[in-house]
Design a protein around this motif. Structure first.
Motif, mmCIF file in Angstrom:
data_model
loop_
_atom_site.group_PDB
_atom_site.id
_atom_site.type_symbol
_atom_site.label_atom_id
_atom_site.label_comp_id
_atom_site.label_asym_id
_atom_site.label_seq_id
_atom_site.Cartn_x
_atom_site.Cartn_y
_atom_site.Cartn_z
ATOM 1 N N ARG A 57 0.794 -1.182 0.278
ATOM 2 C CA ARG A 57 0.054 -0.047 -0.252
ATOM 3 C C ARG A 57 0.831 1.367 -0.385
ATOM 4 N NH1 ARG A 57 -0.409 -1.464 5.413
ATOM 5 N NH2 ARG A 57 0.670 -0.098 6.648
ATOM 6 N N ARG A 58 0.124 2.255 -0.617
ATOM 7 C CA ARG A 58 0.833 3.859 -0.111
ATOM 8 C C ARG A 58 0.535 4.319 0.762
ATOM 9 N NH1 ARG A 58 3.711 4.279 -5.058
ATOM 10 N NH2 ARG A 58 3.677 3.050 -6.672
ATOM 11 N N PRO A 59 1.016 5.132 1.575
ATOM 12 C CA PRO A 59 0.133 6.284 2.654
ATOM 13 C C PRO A 59 -1.067 6.752 1.610
ATOM 14 C CG PRO A 59 2.743 6.738 2.794
ATOM 15 C CD PRO A 59 2.159 5.793 1.345
ATOM 16 N N ALA A 60 -1.951 7.156 2.731
ATOM 17 C CA ALA A 60 -3.463 6.882 1.683
ATOM 18 C C ALA A 60 -3.331 8.588 1.851
ATOM 19 C CB ALA A 60 -4.848 7.136 2.914
ATOM 20 N N ARG A 61 -4.203 9.242 1.081
ATOM 21 C CA ARG A 61 -4.576 10.868 1.156
ATOM 22 C C ARG A 61 -5.792 10.892 1.282
ATOM 23 N NH1 ARG A 61 -0.243 12.610 1.800
ATOM 24 N NH2 ARG A 61 -1.296 14.688 1.186
ATOM 25 N N ASP A 62 -6.677 10.037 1.777
ATOM 26 C CA ASP A 62 -8.049 10.235 2.047
ATOM 27 C C ASP A 62 -8.551 9.569 3.489
ATOM 28 O OD1 ASP A 62 -7.819 7.568 1.661
ATOM 29 O OD2 ASP A 62 -9.008 6.959 -0.482
ATOM 30 N N ARG A 63 -7.685 10.035 4.323
ATOM 31 C CA ARG A 63 -7.887 9.451 5.198
ATOM 32 C C ARG A 63 -9.481 10.129 6.397
ATOM 33 N NH1 ARG A 63 -3.035 6.905 7.059
ATOM 34 N NH2 ARG A 63 -1.196 8.357 5.957
ATOM 35 N N ILE A 64 -9.961 9.510 6.951
ATOM 36 C CA ILE A 64 -10.896 9.921 7.885
ATOM 37 C C ILE A 64 -10.660 10.175 9.105
ATOM 38 C CG2 ILE A 64 -13.354 10.013 7.806
ATOM 39 C CD1 ILE A 64 -14.431 9.498 5.235
ATOM 40 N N ASP A 65 -11.003 11.157 9.750
ATOM 41 C CA ASP A 65 -10.175 11.371 10.965
ATOM 42 C C ASP A 65 -11.128 11.106 12.281
ATOM 43 O OD1 ASP A 65 -9.180 10.972 13.677
ATOM 44 O OD2 ASP A 65 -8.034 13.333 13.326
ATOM 45 N N THR A 66 -11.374 10.216 12.820
ATOM 46 C CA THR A 66 -12.855 10.567 13.585
ATOM 47 C C THR A 66 -12.595 10.609 15.244
ATOM 48 O OG1 THR A 66 -12.283 8.010 14.490
ATOM 49 C CG2 THR A 66 -14.430 8.752 12.576
ATOM 50 N N HIS A 67 -10.761 10.818 15.353
ATOM 51 C CA HIS A 67 -10.746 11.275 16.864
ATOM 52 C C HIS A 67 -10.233 12.712 16.752
ATOM 53 C CE1 HIS A 67 -10.179 10.380 21.419
ATOM 54 N NE2 HIS A 67 -9.446 11.610 21.266
ATOM 55 N N HIS A 68 -10.961 13.497 16.515
ATOM 56 C CA HIS A 68 -10.282 14.791 16.174
ATOM 57 C C HIS A 68 -10.755 16.038 16.627
ATOM 58 C CE1 HIS A 68 -9.155 17.537 12.505
ATOM 59 N NE2 HIS A 68 -10.074 18.101 12.665
ATOM 60 N N HIS A 69 -10.098 17.362 17.430
ATOM 61 C CA HIS A 69 -10.587 17.607 18.438
ATOM 62 C C HIS A 69 -10.559 19.108 17.454
ATOM 63 C CE1 HIS A 69 -11.244 14.696 20.800
ATOM 64 N NE2 HIS A 69 -10.258 14.874 21.440
ATOM 65 N N ALA A 70 -11.204 20.075 18.059
ATOM 66 C CA ALA A 70 -11.453 21.295 17.850
ATOM 67 C C ALA A 70 -11.929 22.519 18.670
ATOM 68 C CB ALA A 70 -12.662 22.126 16.213
ATOM 69 N N VAL A 71 -11.873 23.421 18.790
ATOM 70 C CA VAL A 71 -12.575 24.371 19.409
ATOM 71 C C VAL A 71 -12.348 25.947 18.342
ATOM 72 C CG1 VAL A 71 -12.012 25.913 21.544
ATOM 73 C CG2 VAL A 71 -10.431 23.233 21.262
ATOM 74 N N PRO A 72 -13.689 26.000 18.070
ATOM 75 C CA PRO A 72 -13.476 27.189 16.965
ATOM 76 C C PRO A 72 -13.864 28.624 18.002
ATOM 77 C CG PRO A 72 -15.012 25.550 16.300
ATOM 78 C CD PRO A 72 -14.297 25.019 17.440
ATOM 79 N N PRO A 73 -13.624 29.955 17.557
ATOM 80 C CA PRO A 73 -13.484 30.656 18.130
ATOM 81 C C PRO A 73 -15.444 30.768 18.657
ATOM 82 C CG PRO A 73 -13.103 31.338 16.020
ATOM 83 C CD PRO A 73 -13.382 30.013 15.693
ATOM 84 N N LYS A 74 -15.895 31.145 18.533
ATOM 85 C CA LYS A 74 -16.887 31.289 19.507
ATOM 86 C C LYS A 74 -16.892 30.346 20.306
ATOM 87 C CE LYS A 74 -19.817 32.937 15.907
ATOM 88 N NZ LYS A 74 -21.519 32.983 15.145
#
Length: 356
Positions: free
Chosen positions: A37-54
């Protein structure tokens, strides 16, 4: 036996055990390499955090974060997130904001805080529909409110699932207080992403962060709670993701079987099927140490790619992703399923958005 020979023998035995119990193609034969296999370019990261400005502004106003600085995850920016995603072939991050349930103890705070969190993440998805999804917060300590918030998040805001802490005020997810919420989520065939917190009453170990062992223990405790109380059987339509490779669950299942034989635990015959009822993300990280056991216990079809960004730095995301790509316990078919296919199957709303 030399250390090199011992490591080789251990690796071969681990791969052999995995191949014997995982569906064909999930784990390669002993000695198989990751070169198919080759390293993927279409991964889906389901453990992914975000803290948007608001969301950050709300947290600062509540005294949860300082006006400037703070922990690395609190300094989230869209620019750094997209840069890290692009550098590691992550096409989509399913964002979540694991606010401890106790923050929402006050009902008015629970209403306003959950609203800010969920609307911030929903806005992120609206502005970048092919780069993000999100798991919505609910006020776990207010069951009636949590049911309303879950419905609003799924029906109006377009959430891909619901985020639940592994415990709230010392109660784990199998507790009867969460029954109304789980009944509603079961009716909706919803996805639940569980995120750990430090267990109540645990004595701190100096210089050892709670994320090292305590978070894994809390994940394990909530999984055992769901199994032992029968909640996992009562709500068969809820898909539950256990963070960080399931904590210790896949690796102590033999003790769970003994639990039923000698200490009034659940029927030992239910443990293995229960393991395969959960989904697990790779944000332990699982590679290279935990992979053979995890795949042998649950199969590659139950595993999702996860990075824990930005609690995990960009450097660590790169290292962990590279380790996963060259993990000898994951063949090409399993790799493709874990980095993308499993998430598309589990999260149909996200799949439709990406297809459209």
């Amino acid at each position: 036996m030399s250390e090199i020979s011992r490591r080789h023998a251990l690796k071969m035995s681990g791969l052999a055990a995995a191949a014997a119990t995982v569906p064909l193609g999930a784990v390669p034969a002993a000695g198989a390499a990751a070169s198919d296999r080759r390293p993927a370019r279409d991964r889906i990261d389901t453990h992914h955090h975000a803290v948007p400005p608001k969301m950050r502004e709300w947290a600062v106003a509540q005294g949860l974060l300082p006006p400037t600085g703070g922990p690395s995850w609190a300094r989230w920016t869209l620019r750094s997130t997209l840069r890290t995603m692009n550098a590691n072939g992550i096409a989509v991050g399913v964002a979540s904001a694991p606010v401890p349930a106790e923050v929402f103890q006050d009902r008015r705070t629970a209403v306003s805080g959950v609203q800010v969190c969920n609307e911030s993440l929903a806005e992120l998805v609206r502005e970048h529909p092919t780069r993000f999804g999100f798991f919505a917060n609910v006020a776990m300590l207010h069951p009636d409110l949590a049911v309303e918030q879950a419905a609003h998040a799924l029906d109006v805001l377009g959430a891909d699932g619901i985020l639940l802490n592994t415990s709230a005020a010392g109660h784990y997810l199998g507790h009867r207080m969460f029954a109304p919420l789980f009944a509603e989520l079961d009716r909706r065939r919803a996805v639940v992403f569980t995120h750990p917190v430090a267990p109540k009453g645990i004595v701190e170990v100096p210089e050892v962060g709670d994320w090292l062992g305590d978070f894994l223990l809390d994940t394990t405790r909530t999984a055992l709670s769901l199994i032992s109380t029968g909640a996992l059987d009562r709500y068969p339509n809820v898909s539950i993701i256990l963070s960080h490779g399931g904590g210790f669950l896949p690796y102590m299942a033999g003790r769970a079987e003994r639990w039923g034989r000698e200490d009034d635990g659940p029927d030992p015959a239910k443990i293995r099927p229960a393991l395969r009822r959960f989904h697990y993300d790779t944000a332990l990280p699982t590679s290279p140490y935990a992979t053979p056991t995890l795949l042998a216990a649950v199969g590659a079809e139950r595993v999702l790619f996860g990075t824990d960004w930005p609690a995990n730095s960009a450097k660590e995301v790169r290292i962990n992703t590279a380790d996963f790509d060259r993990d000898p316990g994951v063949d090409g078919r399993a790799h493709r399923a874990i980095v993308r296919g499993n998430a598309l199957r589990l999260l149909p709303r996200l799949a439709r958005r990406l297809a459209g």
